[in-house]
Design a protein around this motif. Structure first.
Motif, PDB file in Angstrom:
ATOM      1  N   ILE A  11       0.847  -1.191   0.000  1.00  0.00           N
ATOM      2  CA  ILE A  11       0.000   0.000   0.000  1.00  0.00           C
ATOM      3  C   ILE A  11       0.886   1.246   0.000  1.00  0.00           C
ATOM      4  CG2 ILE A  11      -1.754   1.313   1.262  1.00  0.00           C
ATOM      5  CD1 ILE A  11      -2.824  -1.316   2.339  1.00  0.00           C
ATOM      6  N   LEU A  12       0.588   2.152  -0.924  1.00  0.00           N
ATOM      7  CA  LEU A  12       1.275   3.437  -0.980  1.00  0.00           C
ATOM      8  C   LEU A  12       0.340   4.478  -0.366  1.00  0.00           C
ATOM      9  CD1 LEU A  12       3.591   5.284  -1.953  1.00  0.00           C
ATOM     10  CD2 LEU A  12       2.419   5.431  -4.151  1.00  0.00           C
ATOM     11  N   VAL A  13       0.819   5.177   0.666  1.00  0.00           N
ATOM     12  CA  VAL A  13       0.014   6.195   1.342  1.00  0.00           C
ATOM     13  C   VAL A  13       0.621   7.562   1.050  1.00  0.00           C
ATOM     14  CG1 VAL A  13      -0.931   6.995   3.542  1.00  0.00           C
ATOM     15  CG2 VAL A  13      -0.477   4.549   3.211  1.00  0.00           C
ATOM     16  N   ILE A  14      -0.192   8.465   0.497  1.00  0.00           N
ATOM     17  CA  ILE A  14       0.275   9.824   0.214  1.00  0.00           C
ATOM     18  C   ILE A  14      -0.561  10.782   1.064  1.00  0.00           C
ATOM     19  CG2 ILE A  14       0.713  11.560  -1.554  1.00  0.00           C
ATOM     20  CD1 ILE A  14       0.681   9.164  -3.584  1.00  0.00           C
ATOM     21  N   GLU A  15       0.068  11.292   2.113  1.00  0.00           N
ATOM     22  CA  GLU A  15      -0.597  12.114   3.132  1.00  0.00           C
ATOM     23  C   GLU A  15       0.421  13.100   3.671  1.00  0.00           C
ATOM     24  OE1 GLU A  15      -2.342  14.015   5.611  1.00  0.00           O
ATOM     25  OE2 GLU A  15      -3.749  12.392   5.223  1.00  0.00           O
ATOM     26  N   ASP A  16       0.106  14.412   3.627  1.00  0.00           N
ATOM     27  CA  ASP A  16       1.085  15.420   4.042  1.00  0.00           C
ATOM     28  C   ASP A  16       1.173  15.621   5.544  1.00  0.00           C
ATOM     29  OD1 ASP A  16      -1.530  16.571   3.723  1.00  0.00           O
ATOM     30  OD2 ASP A  16      -0.627  18.543   3.998  1.00  0.00           O
ATOM     31  N   ASN A  17       0.167  15.175   6.296  1.00  0.00           N
ATOM     32  CA  ASN A  17       0.208  15.313   7.751  1.00  0.00           C
ATOM     33  C   ASN A  17       1.019  14.140   8.311  1.00  0.00           C
ATOM     34  OD1 ASN A  17      -0.565  14.789  10.530  1.00  0.00           O
ATOM     35  ND2 ASN A  17      -2.110  16.377  10.264  1.00  0.00           N
ATOM     36  N   HIS A  18       2.194  14.448   8.859  1.00  0.00           N
ATOM     37  CA  HIS A  18       3.101  13.395   9.321  1.00  0.00           C
ATOM     38  C   HIS A  18       2.470  12.505  10.387  1.00  0.00           C
ATOM     39  CE1 HIS A  18       6.629  14.635   7.065  1.00  0.00           C
ATOM     40  NE2 HIS A  18       6.253  15.881   7.282  1.00  0.00           N
ATOM     41  N   ALA A  19       1.697  13.107  11.307  1.00  0.00           N
ATOM     42  CA  ALA A  19       1.070  12.319  12.368  1.00  0.00           C
ATOM     43  C   ALA A  19       0.078  11.311  11.790  1.00  0.00           C
ATOM     44  CB  ALA A  19       0.365  13.242  13.365  1.00  0.00           C
ATOM     45  N   ILE A  20      -0.733  11.764  10.851  1.00  0.00           N
ATOM     46  CA  ILE A  20      -1.716  10.867  10.226  1.00  0.00           C
ATOM     47  C   ILE A  20      -0.998   9.799   9.412  1.00  0.00           C
ATOM     48  CG2 ILE A  20      -3.605  10.714   8.543  1.00  0.00           C
ATOM     49  CD1 ILE A  20      -4.437  13.553   9.443  1.00  0.00           C
ATOM     50  N   ASP A  22       1.998   8.614   9.892  1.00  0.00           N
ATOM     51  CA  ASP A  22       2.621   7.667  10.823  1.00  0.00           C
ATOM     52  C   ASP A  22       1.602   6.690  11.390  1.00  0.00           C
ATOM     53  OD1 ASP A  22       5.044   8.881  10.409  1.00  0.00           O
ATOM     54  OD2 ASP A  22       5.075   9.965  12.313  1.00  0.00           O
ATOM     55  N   VAL A  23       0.442   7.210  11.779  1.00  0.00           N
ATOM     56  CA  VAL A  23      -0.597   6.349  12.357  1.00  0.00           C
ATOM     57  C   VAL A  23      -1.085   5.325  11.336  1.00  0.00           C
ATOM     58  CG1 VAL A  23      -2.967   6.316  13.240  1.00  0.00           C
ATOM     59  CG2 VAL A  23      -1.343   7.975  14.132  1.00  0.00           C
ATOM     60  N   ILE A  24      -1.393   5.797  10.114  1.00  0.00           N
ATOM     61  CA  ILE A  24      -1.862   4.881   9.065  1.00  0.00           C
ATOM     62  C   ILE A  24      -0.791   3.819   8.793  1.00  0.00           C
ATOM     63  CG2 ILE A  24      -2.436   4.664   6.615  1.00  0.00           C
ATOM     64  CD1 ILE A  24      -3.783   7.414   6.772  1.00  0.00           C
ATOM     65  N   THR A  25       0.465   4.255   8.694  1.00  0.00           N
ATOM     66  CA  THR A  25       1.566   3.322   8.421  1.00  0.00           C
ATOM     67  C   THR A  25       1.672   2.260   9.508  1.00  0.00           C
ATOM     68  OG1 THR A  25       2.776   5.039   7.229  1.00  0.00           O
ATOM     69  CG2 THR A  25       4.054   3.153   7.982  1.00  0.00           C
ATOM     70  N   LEU A  26       1.672   2.701  10.767  1.00  0.00           N
ATOM     71  CA  LEU A  26       1.784   1.754  11.887  1.00  0.00           C
ATOM     72  C   LEU A  26       0.626   0.768  11.915  1.00  0.00           C
ATOM     73  CD1 LEU A  26       3.071   4.156  14.675  1.00  0.00           C
ATOM     74  CD2 LEU A  26       4.308   2.222  13.677  1.00  0.00           C
ATOM     75  N   ILE A  27      -0.587   1.277  11.712  1.00  0.00           N
ATOM     76  CA  ILE A  27      -1.765   0.414  11.729  1.00  0.00           C
ATOM     77  C   ILE A  27      -1.681  -0.630  10.623  1.00  0.00           C
ATOM     78  CG2 ILE A  27      -4.263   0.343  11.310  1.00  0.00           C
ATOM     79  CD1 ILE A  27      -4.272   3.228  12.582  1.00  0.00           C
ATOM     80  N   LYS A  34       2.531  -4.149   3.566  1.00  0.00           N
ATOM     81  CA  LYS A  34       3.827  -3.525   3.307  1.00  0.00           C
ATOM     82  C   LYS A  34       3.510  -2.092   2.880  1.00  0.00           C
ATOM     83  CE  LYS A  34       8.099  -4.677   0.830  1.00  0.00           C
ATOM     84  NZ  LYS A  34       8.527  -3.331   0.565  1.00  0.00           N
ATOM     85  N   VAL A  35       3.946  -1.124   3.672  1.00  0.00           N
ATOM     86  CA  VAL A  35       3.522   0.261   3.475  1.00  0.00           C
ATOM     87  C   VAL A  35       4.685   1.175   3.088  1.00  0.00           C
ATOM     88  CG1 VAL A  35       2.343   2.233   4.551  1.00  0.00           C
ATOM     89  CG2 VAL A  35       1.776  -0.099   5.255  1.00  0.00           C
ATOM     90  N   THR A  36       4.437   2.024   2.109  1.00  0.00           N
ATOM     91  CA  THR A  36       5.356   3.101   1.772  1.00  0.00           C
ATOM     92  C   THR A  36       4.570   4.395   1.940  1.00  0.00           C
ATOM     93  OG1 THR A  36       6.531   1.740   0.172  1.00  0.00           O
ATOM     94  CG2 THR A  36       6.815   4.115  -0.021  1.00  0.00           C
ATOM     95  N   GLY A  37       5.150   5.370   2.625  1.00  0.00           N
ATOM     96  CA  GLY A  37       4.458   6.636   2.833  1.00  0.00           C
ATOM     97  C   GLY A  37       5.181   7.787   2.163  1.00  0.00           C
ATOM     98  N   LEU A  38       4.410   8.663   1.553  1.00  0.00           N
ATOM     99  CA  LEU A  38       4.955   9.889   0.958  1.00  0.00           C
ATOM    100  C   LEU A  38       4.199  11.063   1.564  1.00  0.00           C
ATOM    101  CD1 LEU A  38       4.912   8.966  -2.858  1.00  0.00           C
ATOM    102  CD2 LEU A  38       6.866   8.862  -1.312  1.00  0.00           C
ATOM    103  N   ASN A  39       4.897  12.182   1.807  1.00  0.00           N
ATOM    104  CA  ASN A  39       4.186  13.337   2.357  1.00  0.00           C
ATOM    105  C   ASN A  39       3.935  14.410   1.312  1.00  0.00           C
ATOM    106  OD1 ASN A  39       6.727  14.303   2.115  1.00  0.00           O
ATOM    107  ND2 ASN A  39       7.035  14.780   4.266  1.00  0.00           N
ATOM    108  N   LYS A  40       4.256  14.089   0.042  1.00  0.00           N
ATOM    109  CA  LYS A  40       3.883  14.977  -1.048  1.00  0.00           C
ATOM    110  C   LYS A  40       3.730  14.145  -2.312  1.00  0.00           C
ATOM    111  CE  LYS A  40       8.613  16.684  -2.016  1.00  0.00           C
ATOM    112  NZ  LYS A  40       9.306  15.475  -1.774  1.00  0.00           N
ATOM    113  N   SER A  41       3.139  14.759  -3.319  1.00  0.00           N
ATOM    114  CA  SER A  41       2.796  13.986  -4.509  1.00  0.00           C
ATOM    115  C   SER A  41       3.874  13.993  -5.581  1.00  0.00           C
ATOM    116  CB  SER A  41       1.503  14.540  -5.112  1.00  0.00           C
ATOM    117  OG  SER A  41       1.724  15.864  -5.573  1.00  0.00           O
TER     118      SER A  41
END
Length: 130
Positions: A11-20, A22-27, A34-41
């Motif tokens: 799952i690729l998560v693109i969310e600029d709010n670091h707290a959100i 982080d929470v989505i990634t941890l959950i 398997k999660v990859t997070g980006l804070n910008k597009s």
């Protein structure tokens, strides 16, 4: 909760709010995704090409783009058009999202319940649309 499978869904998560993010990634990691997070597009398509995610979770309000435009970019590219997208937003609701002709596989208003998020993800990965 999630069934025990040998292949982990990516799952690729693109969310600029670091707290959100982080929470989505941890959950999701706790549910064996398997999660990859980006804070910008900015590099979204590069990440999608490299990662080949099973699902993209995309915030509508990003500092460098609109998630609805990014959805269109994913849908109009033949190599990514098949990837399910879950749009999330604090500003929009399912009624006023106005995503034009390109529909996400699901939409979730923020703040959302963790179980609701997991249900949506499992449903979308199973082929449902919300």
């Amino acid at each position: 909760m999630k069934k025990n499978t040998t292949t982990y869904k990516k799952i690729l998560v693109i969310e600029d709010n670091h707290a959100i993010l982080d929470v989505i990634t941890l959950i999701l990691q706790s549910e064996s995704y398997k999660v990859t997070g980006l804070n910008k597009s900015a590099d979204m398509m590069t990440h999608i090409d490299q990662m080949k995610p099973d699902l993209v979770i995309l915030d509508i309000m990003l500092p460098d783009g609109d998630g609805r435009d990014l959805l269109k970019e994913i849908r109009t590219n033949s190599s990514t058009a098949h990837i399910p997208v879950l749009l999330i937003s604090a500003k929009y609701t399912a009624e006023n999202i106005q995503h034009g002709e390109y529909k996400p596989n699901g939409f979730l208003p923020k703040p959302f319940d963790i179980d609701e998020l997991l249900d949506r993800i499992e449903g979308i990965l199973a082929g449902k649309t919300y």
